[in-house]
Design a protein around this motif. Structure first.
Motif, short mmCIF file in Angstrom:
data_model
loop_
_atom_site.label_atom_id
_atom_site.label_comp_id
_atom_site.label_asym_id
_atom_site.label_seq_id
_atom_site.Cartn_x
_atom_site.Cartn_y
_atom_site.Cartn_z
N LEU A 116 0.81 -1.61 0.59
CA LEU A 116 -0.38 0.22 -0.12
C LEU A 116 0.94 1.43 -0.03
O LEU A 116 0.57 2.56 -0.59
CB LEU A 116 -0.96 0.02 1.28
CG LEU A 116 -2.20 -1.68 1.56
CD1 LEU A 116 -2.55 -0.66 2.06
CD2 LEU A 116 -3.13 -0.66 -0.22
N LEU A 117 2.19 1.50 1.06
CA LEU A 117 3.28 2.24 0.86
C LEU A 117 3.30 2.69 -0.99
O LEU A 117 3.36 4.11 -1.40
CB LEU A 117 4.45 2.39 1.17
CG LEU A 117 5.68 2.59 1.93
CD1 LEU A 117 4.60 4.42 2.37
CD2 LEU A 117 6.38 3.18 2.71
N GLN A 119 2.02 2.05 -3.03
CA GLN A 119 0.97 2.15 -4.27
C GLN A 119 1.07 4.13 -4.31
O GLN A 119 0.51 4.58 -4.56
CB GLN A 119 -0.34 1.82 -4.59
CG GLN A 119 -0.18 0.17 -4.83
CD GLN A 119 -0.98 -0.91 -4.37
OE1 GLN A 119 -1.87 -0.19 -3.76
NE2 GLN A 119 -1.50 -2.13 -5.18
N PHE A 120 0.83 3.97 -2.55
CA PHE A 120 0.73 5.45 -2.13
C PHE A 120 1.56 6.37 -3.10
O PHE A 120 1.38 7.51 -3.28
CB PHE A 120 0.31 5.91 -0.39
CG PHE A 120 0.47 7.09 -0.11
CD1 PHE A 120 -0.22 7.28 -0.27
CD2 PHE A 120 1.56 7.79 0.25
CE1 PHE A 120 -0.05 8.91 0.36
CE2 PHE A 120 2.15 8.69 0.91
CZ PHE A 120 1.19 10.07 0.92
N THR A 124 1.04 9.42 -5.82
CA THR A 124 1.25 10.44 -5.20
C THR A 124 1.77 11.26 -5.83
O THR A 124 0.91 12.47 -6.40
CB THR A 124 1.50 10.81 -4.02
OG1 THR A 124 0.91 10.14 -2.58
CG2 THR A 124 1.80 12.41 -3.24
N ILE A 171 -5.23 12.69 -2.50
CA ILE A 171 -6.16 11.44 -1.98
C ILE A 171 -7.17 10.69 -3.11
O ILE A 171 -7.70 9.69 -2.77
CB ILE A 171 -6.98 12.04 -0.46
CG1 ILE A 171 -6.31 12.11 0.40
CG2 ILE A 171 -7.81 10.73 -0.24
CD1 ILE A 171 -6.44 13.13 1.46
N ASN A 174 -4.89 8.87 -5.21
CA ASN A 174 -4.81 6.80 -4.29
C ASN A 174 -6.30 6.45 -4.04
O ASN A 174 -5.97 4.77 -4.98
CB ASN A 174 -4.41 7.55 -3.05
CG ASN A 174 -2.81 7.22 -3.42
OD1 ASN A 174 -2.13 6.97 -2.69
ND2 ASN A 174 -2.77 9.58 -2.69
N ALA A 178 -5.36 2.98 -6.24
CA ALA A 178 -5.90 1.53 -5.80
C ALA A 178 -6.63 0.47 -5.43
O ALA A 178 -6.51 -0.79 -5.73
CB ALA A 178 -5.80 1.79 -3.68
#
Length: 858
Positions: A116-117, A119-120, A124, A171, A174, A178
């Motif tokens: 997830l990090l 992908q973040f 971003t 956001i 994201n 995701a």
């Protein structure tokens, strides 16, 4: 679109052919999938199968896309590059997941929090780049508006400021990334359900994308806003005419040219339509053709239509007959450099409503006439010429530059020239395709055009003030400007400084010396005006010069009111071009214009009373100084020569008690066979004074003068043969210039002659007789020279060259060869054979340069 289609095909081919090979390579290296023994037996069959095949697909896409653009020689789209970045970024996260599974022989792979990090970080970065980097149309690929409600201001994510908009958009991005990247993994093992979910959200985003494609941002954007636009708009475009809340979303492709049945509408020309009543059941029609069937009788119509056109009642909104064709058949062109109409109609547009933006130069072809703000009322510097109807008289170098620069900025330009040659027409075609109109031939130069209004006339230097068209413009109250006046007004307030040079003789030498000095001072400077670039091109150069060294003729100054130079010099004034100006007084007055509005220094020759008087009478900015030039020791606020050293007592901080050394005569020795003549030293002092007025250091003056080389035909040393120096100064086309050239040598064999235009040669020959070792005369009429020589230098041998046939290049070359050989026979070792004609070349040569080109045949 072509690049995308080709890239997709190439990527598919590469992936089909390359993926099996890539998988075999991974298998040989042992990069196989780990499957636990306690799992389902059906999973055991996957043991050892590579799980990184997606790398081959990503590589295929990248290679295909960039290879296609390389072959088509096009630039990649910013939007596509961002999508590729997103694909590669997420691919790296997936690669790390699979690699850890294989290398650690653990089916867990990358921990969920790290996945997830990753992908973040990717999402971003994608969001920030999409908001910051504009595409080829100057628009960013993304907006802080939610795409499908872009027109609702209060739903802009940047409602609390740009930073908040960035954060909220990141956001939002994201969530999208995701959802997309994890859509399949959430249904792991249920391939059918995964496929179904993928299809659903893919279709959803296709609908959103189509909706967004149909939207265009508000045309009144504030600075700093980010926006997506589907219609390309180049700088200078006027805003599109808006009807309702949207513009046409279709990208324009091609416009039909006008013809007999196409008059600016989408159909053939026909009468306007009447006002429809609410009970009308049929659309309005024009008259029925005789070979068609009548209107069906069971519909609610009244009389049989017959064969006559029905008279309609008055409509609520006027709609008269279709307008006439906007361009004459056979001479129109497609607007292939601006926004164009599509061959197919916009599928979402069922009626007339929107107009595409036009290039400013073509706006008058597609829009109704709008009031034009008079040019005198437009603010300057940074004059906006958009919409102005400009008449350019003369299509030489400056005429081309004027038409080009104003057309680019939205003016409607008409060029007239009395010369109609294939060369002129060939150059005109370059601007005609951009919307400039040309009328060639003397019939167009006798008066103002009768078929259009003119707001401004910009004239070329070759047009005399008594030319009928210019007189007509003045009588009609239309401003007549030079290219210099127009350039000064159009140049922005923070544009380059102007250092002006004029005079009867020495202008080109001085301006090129000044250019060399400024460039050695590290400044971005250029010589322009009567030499080099046209001033309007230099003043509006997109990269921006810091200083312009301007050579200005009396022709250019005549039509110029506002020069406002930082510093300016009148080198000298002697009788020349009196026929153009109509006398000596208007000629001197034209030269004096260069001092008007000077800010720092008015430079003049101490020995020339005329230039001193012009400085005394000049209207300058308060604080501007008078700076003198002398070949002797300088006084206070002067530049001069002391013991072979060029010194400055005008700009040196300690000028009351000392002088700053600028250069030496040795630094100028390369400018003549016997060193620099007095006129060249004076030119060097003038260039130094202007540079010093602009703040140039003394060492840069020295370096610039040392590096300077004379241009062709200006005291150019051609060769030394048997101790005899041959010098080409064919640019000395008047007695004053020839006198300066003759003073540069002790003993001279002088090649002279040509069209004297009535000039008095007696003072010239009386002053030079002690230097003359012989004279060789050119020209169809040698009497002005032979008469003055017989009166003031009767003992000097004279050779008259038979004019012969000079109708072709061979004849003119033969003439100059005979002249050089005759001069060589009169000279002895130590003499200088000098071509300084003291007359114009037009009686035998095309121009002075051709006369000089022939002379090197020694």
């Amino acid at each position: 679109m072509i690049a995308i289609i080709i890239s997709g095909a190439v990527a598919l081919l590469l992936s089909i052919l390359g993926t099996p090979l890539f998988i075999k390579v991974l298998q040989r290296r042992g990069y196989g999938q780990f499957v636990r023994d306690d799992g389902p037996t059906t999973h055991a069959t996957k043991r050892g199968t590579p799980t990184m095949g997606g790398v081959a697909i990503i590589l295929s896409v990248l290679v295909a896309y960039f290879f296609t653009h390389l072959v088509l020689w096009t630039s990649p789209s910013v939007s596509v590059l961002l999508v590729l970045f997103l694909m590669v970024g997420l691919g790296v996260v997936g690669f790390l997941d699979d690699y850890l599974k294989i290398s650690q022989q653990d089916s867990t792979g990358l921990r969920p929090r790290y996945k997830l990090l990753g992908q973040f970080v990717v999402a971003t970065a994608f969001a920030v780049l999409a908001l910051l980097f504009p595409d080829e149309n100057g628009k960013t690929p993304a907006s802080t508006h939610i795409s499908f409600v872009r027109d609702v201001p209060w739903l802009d994510l940047a409602f609390m400021g740009t930073i908040v908009g960035f954060i909220l958009f990141a956001i939002w991005a994201n969530f999208l990334v995701a959802a997309w990247s994890n859509g399949v993994n959430l249904t792991d093992g249920l391939d059918g359900l995964a496929s179904g979910a993928t299809i659903i959200f893919t279709a959803a985003y296709l609908i959103i994308s189509f909706w967004q494609w149909r939207q265009v941002c508000n045309i009144d954007l504030d600075a700093g806003e980010w926006c997506t636009a589907t219609t390309p708009r180049s700088p200078g475009h006027g805003s599109a005419v808006r009807r309702g809340h949207r513009r046409p979303g279709r990208v324009p492709v091609v416009e039909h040219l006008t013809r007999e049945d196409l008059h600016g509408r989408h159909r053939v020309a026909r009468p306007g339509r009447r006002h429809r009543r609410h009970d009308d059941r049929l659309p309005h029609r024009d008259r029925r053709r005789h070979h068609r069937r009548p209107v069906r009788d069971h519909l609610a119509v009244r009389d049989h239509p017959g064969h006559q056109l029905q008279g309609h009642g008055e409509a609520r909104l006027p709609d008269g007959p279709a307008p006439a064709s906007l361009r004459a058949q056979g001479v129109e062109r497609g607007h292939h450099r601006g926004a164009l109409l599509d061959r197919g109609r916009d599928p979402g547009r069922h009626r007339t409503g929107n107009l595409l933006p036009r290039r400013p130069a073509e706006a008058h072809l597609m829009t109704t006439e709008q009031p034009v703000l008079p040019v005198q009322e437009r603010a300057w510097p940074g004059l906006d010429v958009s919409g102005l109807r400009i008449l350019v008289t003369g299509f030489g170098i400056s005429g081309f530059a004027i038409a080009d620069q104003t057309m680019q900025r939205g003016a409607r330009v008409l060029v007239v020239d009395g010369t109609d040659t294939p060369e002129i027409r060939e150059r005109a075609q370059i601007l005609e395709v951009l919307g400039v109109e040309f009328r060639l031939g003397t019939e167009h130069t006798r008066n103002l055009p009768e078929d259009r209004e003119i707001d401004l006339v910009v004239t070329s230097p070759g047009w005399r003030p008594d030319q009928p068209l210019l007189l007509a413009a003045a009588a009609a109250g239309i401003p007549v400007w030079s290219e210099i006046e127009l350039a000064r007004r159009m140049q922005p307030a923070d544009g380059p400084a102007w250092l002006g040079i004029t005079g009867t003789n020495g202008k080109t030498t001085t301006v090129t010396m000044l250019e060399s000095i400024l460039q050695h001072a590290g400044l971005r400077a250029v010589a322009c005006g009567n030499v080099g670039l046209p001033v309007i091109e230099a003043a509006l150069d997109p990269e921006g010069f810091e200083v312009l060294a301007l050579e200005l003729s009396s022709f250019q100054l005549h039509w110029t009111e506002h020069l406002d130079c930082d510093a300016a010099v009148v080198l000298n004034v002697s009788a020349d071009h009196l026929d153009w100006h109509g006398g000596a007084e208007p000629y001197v007055a034209a030269k004096a214009r260069i001092y008007q509005g000077v800010r720092t220094a008015c430079v003049y020759s101490v020995a020339d009373e005329t230039t001193r008087r012009l400085v005394e009478e000049a209207d300058v900015v308060e604080g501007a100084r008078a700076v003198g030039l002398t070949l002797g020791p300088p006084g206070l606020s002067e530049l001069g020569v002391i013991d072979g050293v060029l010194v400055d007592r005008a700009f040196h901080p300690e000028r009351r008690n000392a002088a700053a050394e600028l250069a030496t005569l040795e630094d100028l020795a390369h400018l003549g066979p016997q060193g620099a003549g007095p006129h060249l030293v004076l030119d060097a002092l003038a260039a130094a004074a202007l540079a010093r007025a602009h703040g140039v250091e003394a060492h840069a003056v020295r370096d610039g003068l040392r590096a300077y080389r004379m241009g062709g035909h200006r005291a150019q040393h051609l060769a030394t043969v048997d101790g005899i120096d041959f010098v080409d100064d064919t640019k000395a086309t008047n007695p004053a210039a020839a006198a300066a050239s003759l003073r540069s040598a002790e003993r001279v064999v002088w090649i002279a002659g040509g069209d004297t235009k009535g000039a008095d040669l007696d003072p010239l020959i009386a002053a030079a007789r002690d230097r003359l070792a012989g004279v060789v005369l050119l020209g169809t009429d040698a009497e002005p020279f032979t008469g003055a020589l017989s009166r003031h230098a009767p003992d000097v041998p004279v050779r008259r060259i038979d004019p012969g046939d000079t109708g072709d290049v061979a004849g003119r070359s033969r003439l100059m060869e005979d002249a050089v050989q005759a001069a060589r026979a009169l000279a002895r070792s130590g003499d200088v054979v000098l071509l300084a004609p003291a007359a114009a070349s037009i009686d035998q040569f095309r121009d002075y340069a051709e006369r000089g080109i022939c002379s090197p045949r020694l």
